[in-house]
Write an enzyme that holds these catalytic residues in place. Structure first.
Site, mmCIF file in Angstrom:
data_model
loop_
_atom_site.group_PDB
_atom_site.id
_atom_site.type_symbol
_atom_site.label_atom_id
_atom_site.label_comp_id
_atom_site.label_asym_id
_atom_site.label_seq_id
_atom_site.Cartn_x
_atom_site.Cartn_y
_atom_site.Cartn_z
ATOM 1 N N CYS A 1 5.285 -6.082 1.600
ATOM 2 C CA CYS A 1 5.618 -4.660 1.577
ATOM 3 C C CYS A 1 4.933 -3.919 2.734
ATOM 4 O O CYS A 1 5.283 -4.125 3.884
ATOM 5 C CB CYS A 1 5.287 -4.066 0.205
ATOM 6 S SG CYS A 1 6.053 -2.455 -0.022
ATOM 7 N N TYR A 2 3.926 -3.097 2.451
ATOM 8 C CA TYR A 2 3.257 -2.403 3.553
ATOM 9 C C TYR A 2 2.685 -3.406 4.555
ATOM 10 O O TYR A 2 2.743 -3.203 5.772
ATOM 11 C CB TYR A 2 2.142 -1.503 3.004
ATOM 12 C CG TYR A 2 1.447 -0.699 4.079
ATOM 13 C CD1 TYR A 2 2.043 0.434 4.621
ATOM 14 C CD2 TYR A 2 0.201 -1.087 4.573
ATOM 15 C CE1 TYR A 2 1.422 1.154 5.629
ATOM 16 C CE2 TYR A 2 -0.427 -0.377 5.567
ATOM 17 C CZ TYR A 2 0.180 0.747 6.101
ATOM 18 O OH TYR A 2 -0.442 1.455 7.099
ATOM 19 N N GLY B 1 -21.965 -11.729 -28.469
ATOM 20 C CA GLY B 1 -20.854 -12.256 -29.262
ATOM 21 C C GLY B 1 -19.511 -11.902 -28.648
ATOM 22 O O GLY B 1 -18.478 -12.365 -29.091
ATOM 23 N N VAL C 1 -16.766 -11.854 -25.355
ATOM 24 C CA VAL C 1 -16.317 -13.006 -24.570
ATOM 25 C C VAL C 1 -17.145 -13.212 -23.300
ATOM 26 O O VAL C 1 -17.513 -14.339 -22.967
ATOM 27 C CB VAL C 1 -14.787 -12.932 -24.279
ATOM 28 C CG1 VAL C 1 -14.385 -11.663 -23.601
ATOM 29 C CG2 VAL C 1 -14.334 -14.117 -23.463
ATOM 30 N N ASP C 2 -17.492 -12.135 -22.595
ATOM 31 C CA ASP C 2 -18.148 -12.315 -21.298
ATOM 32 C C ASP C 2 -19.538 -12.924 -21.434
ATOM 33 O O ASP C 2 -19.868 -13.898 -20.767
ATOM 34 C CB ASP C 2 -18.234 -10.982 -20.537
ATOM 35 C CG ASP C 2 -16.862 -10.370 -20.322
ATOM 36 O OD1 ASP C 2 -15.868 -11.108 -20.475
ATOM 37 O OD2 ASP C 2 -16.782 -9.170 -20.016
ATOM 38 N N HIS D 1 8.107 -7.490 -3.437
ATOM 39 C CA HIS D 1 6.838 -7.900 -4.067
ATOM 40 C C HIS D 1 6.993 -9.232 -4.793
ATOM 41 O O HIS D 1 7.429 -9.253 -5.947
ATOM 42 C CB HIS D 1 6.375 -6.816 -5.053
ATOM 43 C CG HIS D 1 5.890 -5.590 -4.369
ATOM 44 N ND1 HIS D 1 4.574 -5.427 -3.965
ATOM 45 C CD2 HIS D 1 6.540 -4.468 -3.978
ATOM 46 C CE1 HIS D 1 4.435 -4.264 -3.371
ATOM 47 N NE2 HIS D 1 5.616 -3.656 -3.358
ATOM 48 N N GLY E 1 0.845 -1.193 0.000
ATOM 49 C CA GLY E 1 0.000 0.000 0.000
ATOM 50 C C GLY E 1 0.871 1.230 0.000
ATOM 51 O O GLY E 1 2.060 1.144 0.268
ATOM 52 N N GLU F 1 4.725 -10.944 -6.032
ATOM 53 C CA GLU F 1 3.677 -11.103 -7.049
ATOM 54 C C GLU F 1 4.067 -10.519 -8.409
ATOM 55 O O GLU F 1 3.390 -10.795 -9.402
ATOM 56 C CB GLU F 1 2.356 -10.473 -6.561
ATOM 57 C CG GLU F 1 2.300 -8.947 -6.553
ATOM 58 C CD GLU F 1 2.949 -8.310 -5.325
ATOM 59 O OE1 GLU F 1 3.734 -8.980 -4.640
ATOM 60 O OE2 GLU F 1 2.671 -7.123 -5.066
ATOM 61 N N LYS G 1 -10.656 -11.745 -15.907
ATOM 62 C CA LYS G 1 -10.832 -11.911 -17.354
ATOM 63 C C LYS G 1 -10.042 -13.108 -17.916
ATOM 64 O O LYS G 1 -10.556 -13.853 -18.748
ATOM 65 C CB LYS G 1 -10.375 -10.625 -18.062
ATOM 66 C CG LYS G 1 -10.722 -10.564 -19.527
ATOM 67 C CD LYS G 1 -12.083 -9.982 -19.732
ATOM 68 C CE LYS G 1 -12.438 -9.752 -21.173
ATOM 69 N NZ LYS G 1 -13.733 -9.071 -21.297
#
Ligand code: XMP
Length: 520
Positions: free
Chosen positions: A92-93, A234, A236-237, A179, A65, A181, A376
């Site tokens: 981190c934070y 049409g 993707v979702d 980090h 953060g 990630e 997504k």
């Protein structure tokens, strides 16, 4: 137990909570955890120990953060969280919050440690087990932990962070200043896996196959009778949402595809083929081109166009929906980032919806949101697993008002046909050059001007086509794509030769901001 709203219920998977300290990294952490096949959910930093206990996670990650633990408005956590006995990793934070809360020392630094840092492992560690003694990690902080709380062992250090990593396995609490990630931390994903599998004992069950299976169970448990309606565009979702729900309840699902005549070349045929012919879905294909073009006749103002298209769309959908008998549910392709962004992560996952998308007031529908827990990339993977064609699963975003916002000035059948033909060439050439998946969007725009040209022996006075191709992470900002000259050249010569009514091709080299991606 399946969740109430047809989403792949988190209740069936070991869950790790990511406490969001306002970092852009919280979503990334959640995604990395899921890539390790463990379900993760982002929760607010104001969550209490009791709320966490009720959610029964197998682990907790405190994210990074922007704040300093000494700032007046510093973010704290309920200290009871660290006494729950649930394995916790601070990043981190989050690392500093652990040190600060449990009596270690955090020094305020004027100078930030930012970017790559060489880290040395200095003691045996669960998180760093089996990793090299020297490794590159990615830092982004100014304050730093200088002394760990009592009971913690310092397990790694960098020149600027004496406590780059610390842990107290007896309490199940771990902290890293860097980090793990981000991709720049070479072995970051392995560190996260050590936390998940070894410290938390999490089982890697969050796979695409199991997401689908759970989601199907959830939809079946929710829908006992009646019809479920789904607007299929049409994209993707909506395609993945429809395919999932269809797998669960078959013909009880009615998909409505409103073809407004503003679609790209062959798009309507593709939707028909995929969903009616391959998936055997109950598909209502409404060909409403005339109605939309009539409503748009003579309209040049962008906002006016959007308004007309939106309203006409709702009216058409509404007319079709009222003809379907006993509709009780509406499928929506809401994704997890939408849930996080709208701040409703804690809201009930099933809602009674009046008048969704203009549906009649007396149709009181419940929402089914099978993608509500998914990012997504997970939606795409689920779509592939369900057998939805690659062209749909990896499709670039396309605006609801379709080609109408790419035709400057009046939208007519003639101008739509010109744009559709040019757009198809842009698409073909971008695909041929292997660039489609690298670009956020690539398409053609038809301005409302004409210019003089010469073709054969004759003078022409015709429209230009503008090529628009951008790279972007999220459409909030975008950069114009540096398409190779050869690709631009091929598009240009093909468009001019093959599309009647075009005698010039230009390339849009504007970024967003100050421009937008679409021209209207
Ligand atoms: P702009 O042009 O604002 O577009 O930079 C940002 C992203 O949003 C898409 N877009 C829309 N999508 N309905 C949609 O579903 C719309 O009315 C709409 N307008 C723009 C655009 O294609 C880009 O990806």
């Amino acid at each position: 137990m399946p969740g109430p709203a047809g989403q792949a219920s988190s209740g069936d998977f070991d869950k790790v909570l990511v406490v969001d300290f306002g970092a852009q990294y919280a979503q990334l952490i959640a995604r990395r955890v899921r890539e390790a096949h463990v379900f993760s959910e982002i929760v607010s930093r104001s969550i209490t120990a009791e709320e966490i206990r009720q959610l029964a996670p197998v682990g907790i990650i405190l994210s990074g953060g922007p704040a300093s633990v000494y700032a007046d408005d510093a973010y704290d956590i309920d200290p009871g969280i660290l006494a729950l006995g649930i394995p916790t990793l601070g990043i981190c934070y989050g690392h500093q919050v652990i040190a600060h809360t449990l009596g270690g020392n955090v020094a305020q630094n004027d100078v930030a440690e930012y970017g790559r840092a060489e880290m040395t492992v200095v003691a045996p560690s669960i998180i760093l087990r089996g990793l090299p003694d020297e490794q590159v990690v990615w830092m982004s902080h100014s304050d730093a932990v200088t002394e760990p709380p009592a009971g913690f062992a310092v397990t790694a250090a960098t020149p600027d962070s004496p406590v780059a990593a610390m842990e107290d396995p007896s309490r199940g609490i771990y902290g890293v200043q860097f980090h793990p990630e981000v991709g720049h931390t070479d072995r970051g994903q392995e560190m996260l896996k050590h936390f998940l599998y070894e410290a938390c004992g999490a089982r890697p069950l969050w796979t695409h196959a199991s997401i689908i299976e759970q989601s199907i169970d959830a939809v079946r448990a929710t829908v006992d009778g009646g019809s479920v309606i789904c607007g299929l565009s049409g994209g993707v979702d909506s395609s993945v949402a429809a395919a999932l729900v269809h797998k669960a309840i078959g013909d009880q699902l009615v998909c409505v595809f409103v073809d407004h005549g503003l679609l790209r070349k062959d798009e309507a045929v593709q939707v028909e083929q995929t969903f009616r012919s391959s998936f055997h879905m109950n598909l209502i294909h409404v060909n409403a081109e005339d109605r939309f073009l009539t409503a748009l006749a003579g309209v040049a103002d962008p906002e006016e166009k959007r308004k007309i298209i939106g309203e006409t769309f709702i009216r058409v959908f509404e007319e079709v929906a009222t003809e379907v008998t006993d509709v009780r549910f509406l499928v929506q392709g809401t994704l997890y980032p939408d849930v996080i962004e709208s701040g409703t992560a804690d809201a009930a996952k099933i809602k009674s919806h009046h008048n969704v998308g203009g549906l009649p007031e007396d149709m009181e529908l419940s929402l089914i949101e099978p993608l509500r827990d998914l990012f997504k990339d997970e939606v795409r993977a689920v779509g592939e697993e369900l057998g939805i064609p690659e062209e749909i699963v990896w499709r670039q975003p396309f605006p609801g008002p379709g080609l109408a916002v790419r035709i400057i000035g009046e939208v007519t059948k003639e101008r739509l046909d010109i744009l559709r033909a040019a757009d198809a060439i842009v698409l073909e050439e971008v695909i041929r050059a292997g660039l489609y998946n690298e670009l956020w969007q690539s398409f053609a725009v038809l301005p409302a001007i004409r210019s003089v040209g010469v073709q054969g022996d004759g003078r022409t006075y015709a429209y230009p086509i503008v090529i628009r191709a951008v790279t972007s992470e999220d459409a909030m900002t975008a950069d114009w794509a540096r398409l190779p000259y050869e690709v631009l050249e091929r598009i240009s010569s093909r468009v001019i030769n093959e599309v009647e009514g075009i005698n010039r091709v230009a390339y849009d080299i504007s970024s967003k901001p100050p421009s937008t991606i679409e021209w209207e």
